[in-house]
Design an enzyme around this catalytic site. Structure first.
Site, PDB file in Angstrom:
ATOM      1  N   THR A   1      -5.020  17.347   1.786  1.00  0.00           N
ATOM      2  CA  THR A   1      -3.968  18.062   2.486  1.00  0.00           C
ATOM      3  C   THR A   1      -3.343  17.178   3.570  1.00  0.00           C
ATOM      4  O   THR A   1      -3.986  16.273   4.114  1.00  0.00           O
ATOM      5  CB  THR A   1      -4.504  19.365   3.093  1.00  0.00           C
ATOM      6  OG1 THR A   1      -3.409  20.124   3.606  1.00  0.00           O
ATOM      7  CG2 THR A   1      -5.507  19.102   4.210  1.00  0.00           C
ATOM      8  N   ALA A   2      -2.078  17.449   3.866  1.00  0.00           N
ATOM      9  CA  ALA A   2      -1.328  16.587   4.781  1.00  0.00           C
ATOM     10  C   ALA A   2      -1.978  16.499   6.157  1.00  0.00           C
ATOM     11  O   ALA A   2      -1.904  15.466   6.821  1.00  0.00           O
ATOM     12  CB  ALA A   2       0.096  17.102   4.906  1.00  0.00           C
TER      13      ALA A   2
ATOM     14  N   PRO B   1      -0.699  13.722   0.043  1.00  0.00           N
ATOM     15  CA  PRO B   1       0.379  13.638   1.022  1.00  0.00           C
ATOM     16  C   PRO B   1       1.519  12.702   0.651  1.00  0.00           C
ATOM     17  O   PRO B   1       2.531  12.666   1.338  1.00  0.00           O
ATOM     18  CB  PRO B   1      -0.342  13.134   2.272  1.00  0.00           C
ATOM     19  CG  PRO B   1      -1.462  12.311   1.719  1.00  0.00           C
ATOM     20  CD  PRO B   1      -1.906  12.999   0.468  1.00  0.00           C
TER      21      PRO B   1
ATOM     22  N   MET C   1       4.919  22.481   8.658  1.00  0.00           N
ATOM     23  CA  MET C   1       6.273  23.057   8.577  1.00  0.00           C
ATOM     24  C   MET C   1       6.731  23.592   9.928  1.00  0.00           C
ATOM     25  O   MET C   1       7.348  24.649  10.022  1.00  0.00           O
ATOM     26  CB  MET C   1       6.318  24.171   7.519  1.00  0.00           C
ATOM     27  CG  MET C   1       5.927  23.695   6.127  1.00  0.00           C
ATOM     28  SD  MET C   1       5.648  25.046   4.950  1.00  0.00           S
ATOM     29  CE  MET C   1       4.074  25.704   5.549  1.00  0.00           C
TER      30      MET C   1
ATOM     31  N   PRO D   1       2.843 -34.293 -32.035  1.00  0.00           N
ATOM     32  CA  PRO D   1       2.393 -35.593 -32.555  1.00  0.00           C
ATOM     33  C   PRO D   1       0.876 -35.681 -32.666  1.00  0.00           C
ATOM     34  O   PRO D   1       0.353 -36.316 -33.592  1.00  0.00           O
ATOM     35  CB  PRO D   1       2.941 -36.588 -31.525  1.00  0.00           C
ATOM     36  CG  PRO D   1       4.060 -35.875 -30.851  1.00  0.00           C
ATOM     37  CD  PRO D   1       3.661 -34.435 -30.820  1.00  0.00           C
ATOM     38  N   GLU D   2       0.145 -35.078 -31.703  1.00  0.00           N
ATOM     39  CA  GLU D   2      -1.312 -35.097 -31.730  1.00  0.00           C
ATOM     40  C   GLU D   2      -1.819 -33.675 -31.515  1.00  0.00           C
ATOM     41  O   GLU D   2      -1.108 -32.799 -31.005  1.00  0.00           O
ATOM     42  CB  GLU D   2      -1.858 -36.021 -30.638  1.00  0.00           C
ATOM     43  CG  GLU D   2      -1.452 -37.485 -30.816  1.00  0.00           C
ATOM     44  CD  GLU D   2      -1.986 -38.372 -29.704  1.00  0.00           C
ATOM     45  OE1 GLU D   2      -2.517 -37.805 -28.717  1.00  0.00           O
ATOM     46  OE2 GLU D   2      -1.867 -39.597 -29.811  1.00  0.00           O
TER      47      GLU D   2
ATOM     48  N   GLY E   1       0.282  17.685  -1.178  1.00  0.00           N
ATOM     49  CA  GLY E   1      -0.909  18.118  -0.433  1.00  0.00           C
ATOM     50  C   GLY E   1      -1.907  18.822  -1.321  1.00  0.00           C
ATOM     51  O   GLY E   1      -2.246  18.348  -2.401  1.00  0.00           O
ATOM     52  N   ASP E   2      -2.384  19.981  -0.870  1.00  0.00           N
ATOM     53  CA  ASP E   2      -3.390  20.753  -1.600  1.00  0.00           C
ATOM     54  C   ASP E   2      -2.772  22.093  -2.005  1.00  0.00           C
ATOM     55  O   ASP E   2      -2.087  22.735  -1.199  1.00  0.00           O
ATOM     56  CB  ASP E   2      -4.609  20.982  -0.703  1.00  0.00           C
ATOM     57  CG  ASP E   2      -5.708  21.753  -1.414  1.00  0.00           C
ATOM     58  OD1 ASP E   2      -6.643  21.111  -1.903  1.00  0.00           O
ATOM     59  OD2 ASP E   2      -5.619  23.001  -1.491  1.00  0.00           O
TER      60      ASP E   2
ATOM     61  N   VAL F   1      -3.608  25.046   0.476  1.00  0.00           N
ATOM     62  CA  VAL F   1      -3.352  24.937   1.909  1.00  0.00           C
ATOM     63  C   VAL F   1      -1.840  25.015   2.112  1.00  0.00           C
ATOM     64  O   VAL F   1      -1.123  24.022   1.966  1.00  0.00           O
ATOM     65  CB  VAL F   1      -3.918  23.625   2.500  1.00  0.00           C
ATOM     66  CG1 VAL F   1      -3.632  23.548   4.001  1.00  0.00           C
ATOM     67  CG2 VAL F   1      -5.415  23.524   2.245  1.00  0.00           C
TER      68      VAL F   1
ATOM     69  N   LYS G   1      11.613  23.323  -2.789  1.00  0.00           N
ATOM     70  CA  LYS G   1      12.143  24.273  -1.812  1.00  0.00           C
ATOM     71  C   LYS G   1      12.258  23.586  -0.462  1.00  0.00           C
ATOM     72  O   LYS G   1      11.390  22.817  -0.061  1.00  0.00           O
ATOM     73  CB  LYS G   1      11.222  25.495  -1.691  1.00  0.00           C
ATOM     74  CG  LYS G   1      11.094  26.295  -2.983  1.00  0.00           C
ATOM     75  CD  LYS G   1      10.291  27.554  -2.773  1.00  0.00           C
ATOM     76  CE  LYS G   1       8.798  27.266  -2.644  1.00  0.00           C
ATOM     77  NZ  LYS G   1       8.217  26.810  -3.908  1.00  0.00           N
TER      78      LYS G   1
ATOM     79  N   ASP H   1       7.637  19.736  -6.746  1.00  0.00           N
ATOM     80  CA  ASP H   1       8.429  20.114  -5.578  1.00  0.00           C
ATOM     81  C   ASP H   1       8.897  18.874  -4.827  1.00  0.00           C
ATOM     82  O   ASP H   1       8.600  17.743  -5.209  1.00  0.00           O
ATOM     83  CB  ASP H   1       7.652  21.074  -4.675  1.00  0.00           C
ATOM     84  CG  ASP H   1       6.371  20.456  -4.115  1.00  0.00           C
ATOM     85  OD1 ASP H   1       6.392  19.269  -3.755  1.00  0.00           O
ATOM     86  OD2 ASP H   1       5.356  21.179  -4.029  1.00  0.00           O
TER      87      ASP H   1
END
Length: 460
Positions: free
Chosen positions: A331-332, A225, A383, A43-44, A302-303, A306, A270, A248
């Site tokens: 790295t972790a 990581p 590991m 309307p306006e 990680g790296d 390493v 793996k 991986d």
């Protein structure tokens, strides 16, 4: 993903905007910039909106909304202060299968407006799927500051070359590689600086020598990581440029999702005594894919250098004279210690740190334990979860105190991170009780005693 981001071509397309207040005016500004044939029903109307419509050829219908206003529309936006009218517009538009947006009412929308960084023809859109518009605007401000205004000029320059480049480089893989080198190299820099004549000279030189584009390249990228925020800028950039990604099991899903959507993803993970793809086959696969002209990212947790077997992979690449780059990752050992509040070195506790693999190539833990006896050295075992009882026993047999602190950091840097502490004498029994799962890192040394005082990540 609640919404699929798309870019709509609205030039000369009939669009309806119901409402004419300040919010409606902001929407109208975007719609008119996109070239839509905009009709405003209200309307306006504000003076600013009236001027916008006059300058862009839009139409104002000074009336209340009626369902017949929807007929022939491609897109509808409701931006009135009356919730009942907005709901009516939404229901009626959806019944006609017309995309509709209702301002500040995500539940009534079939599409939403993102926050936009405009470097026309380059457009960057950011959306929170309607959950937090303020957060989307904050991200827009950050991106706005990061992207030079000249990026629009670069996008327009590249658009004018598409046909020429396609004729010169018919194959998709080499052509994509050309574009990345051109836009990210000297040609792109010259365009951004406003020196297009010089850019054209460099472009001619690139198109005359395209032989190097027939061979691909391999990038060994450390994914860190697990937390995506810990990846480097270079790692993210190369991941987004890859044709193929070999990854991986230690690579977190959010990191893998950063790859180009059309990139092939090949799992080569793996586990202990379970190699989905033997290492020799992975090495050869990198060579084969590169010789096909692919840009290949070997994404490693990680790296790469390493305990990541990156050295074995680049040996074969170098032998075949295939270009490669290695991008280090956190790295972790470093990440797990930081997120667990365990400084690997500390003037009062440890003056050196040693990273050790918890099992060797044949799965054994045949280490020279006599070299691990310094109380001022921190030991970090990768590991080593399966071999932890042997590690704890051998360290004690060869002279480490039975009360030497030990920490296990499970799923480091992720939301489910868990830190388990004990000593060389108690940790084997604790592991039997707590049943941590890989990936888990083992930290041995007096610095572990600082964990309770300095830890900050998660609950302990």
């Amino acid at each position: 993903m609640q919404y699929l981001p798309v870019c709509l071509k609205l030039r000369n397309t009939p669009v309806l905007l119901v409402g004419a207040g300040s919010i409606a005016t902001r929407k109208a500004r975007l719609l008119l910039r996109a070239g839509s044939d905009l009709t405003v029903v209200a309307p306006e109307i504000t003076d600013e909106l009236k001027q916008l419509l006059a300058s862009h050829g839009g139409t104002w219908q000074p009336q209340v909304y009626r369902e017949t206003d929807l007929h022939g529309r491609y897109l509808v936006i409701a931006a009135t202060p009356d919730a009942a009218i907005n709901a009516q517009v939404s229901a009626q538009a959806q019944s006609l299968n017309i995309p509709v947006n209702v301002v500040d009412a995500p539940e009534l929308c079939t599409f939403i407006f993102p926050s936009i960084v405009d470097r026309d023809p380059l457009i960057v859109a950011i959306s929170s799927s309607g959950t937090s518009p303020v957060l989307a605007r904050q991200l827009r401000h950050r991106l706005d500051a990061m992207l030079p205004a000249a990026y629009g000029r670069l996008a327009e320059y590249a658009g004018g070359l598409r046909s020429r480049v396609k004729r010169a480089i018919p194959e998709e893989g080499p052509r994509r590689l050309f574009w990345e080198r051109m836009l990210g190299g000297a040609v792109g820099e010259q365009v951004l600086a406003g020196r297009e004549a010089r850019a054209n000279e460099l472009l001619d030189e690139m198109l005359e020598d395209t032989e190097g584009l027939s061979c691909g390249e391999v990038y060994l990228v450390g994914a860190g990581p697990g937390d995506p925020d810990l990846m480097t800028f270079k790692a993210a950039r190369l991941l987004q440029s890859a044709d193929v990604v070999l990854y991986d099991r230690l690579v977190a899903r959010p990191i893998l999702e950063m790859a180009r959507r059309d990139a092939d993803r090949i799992y080569v993970g793996k586990r202990r005594d379970d190699h989905a793809v033997p290492q020799g086959e992975i090495n050869q696969l990198l060579v084969d894919l590169a010789l096909e002209g692919k840009r290949v990212v070997r994404l490693k947790g990680g790296d790469p250098f390493v305990f990541g077997r990156g050295g074995e992979e680049i040996e074969l690449l170098a032998r075949h004279r295939i270009p490669f780059q290695v991008v280090p990752g956190i790295t972790a050992g470093n990440a797990a210690a930081c997120y667990a509040g365990i400084p690997l070195t500390h003037r009062d506790h440890a003056q050196s740190v040693r990273f050790v693999t918890g099992h060797l190539k044949d799965g054994s833990t045949n280490l020279d334990w006599s070299t691990f006896q310094s109380e001022s050295e921190t030991l970090v075992f990768y590991m080593g979860l399966i071999g932890l009882p042997v590690i704890c026993k051998q360290l004690q047999v060869h002279g480490r105190r039975a009360d030497t602190p030990v920490a296990l950091v499970e799923r480091a840097t992720l939301s489910e991170q868990r830190v388990i502490t004990g000593t060389l004498a108690t940790m084997a029994d604790i592991v039997t009780r707590e049943q941590p799962k890989a990936p888990t890192l083992i930290i041995v040394g007096n610095v572990v005693s600082l964990h309770e005082q300095l830890s900050w990540f998660g609950e302990h």
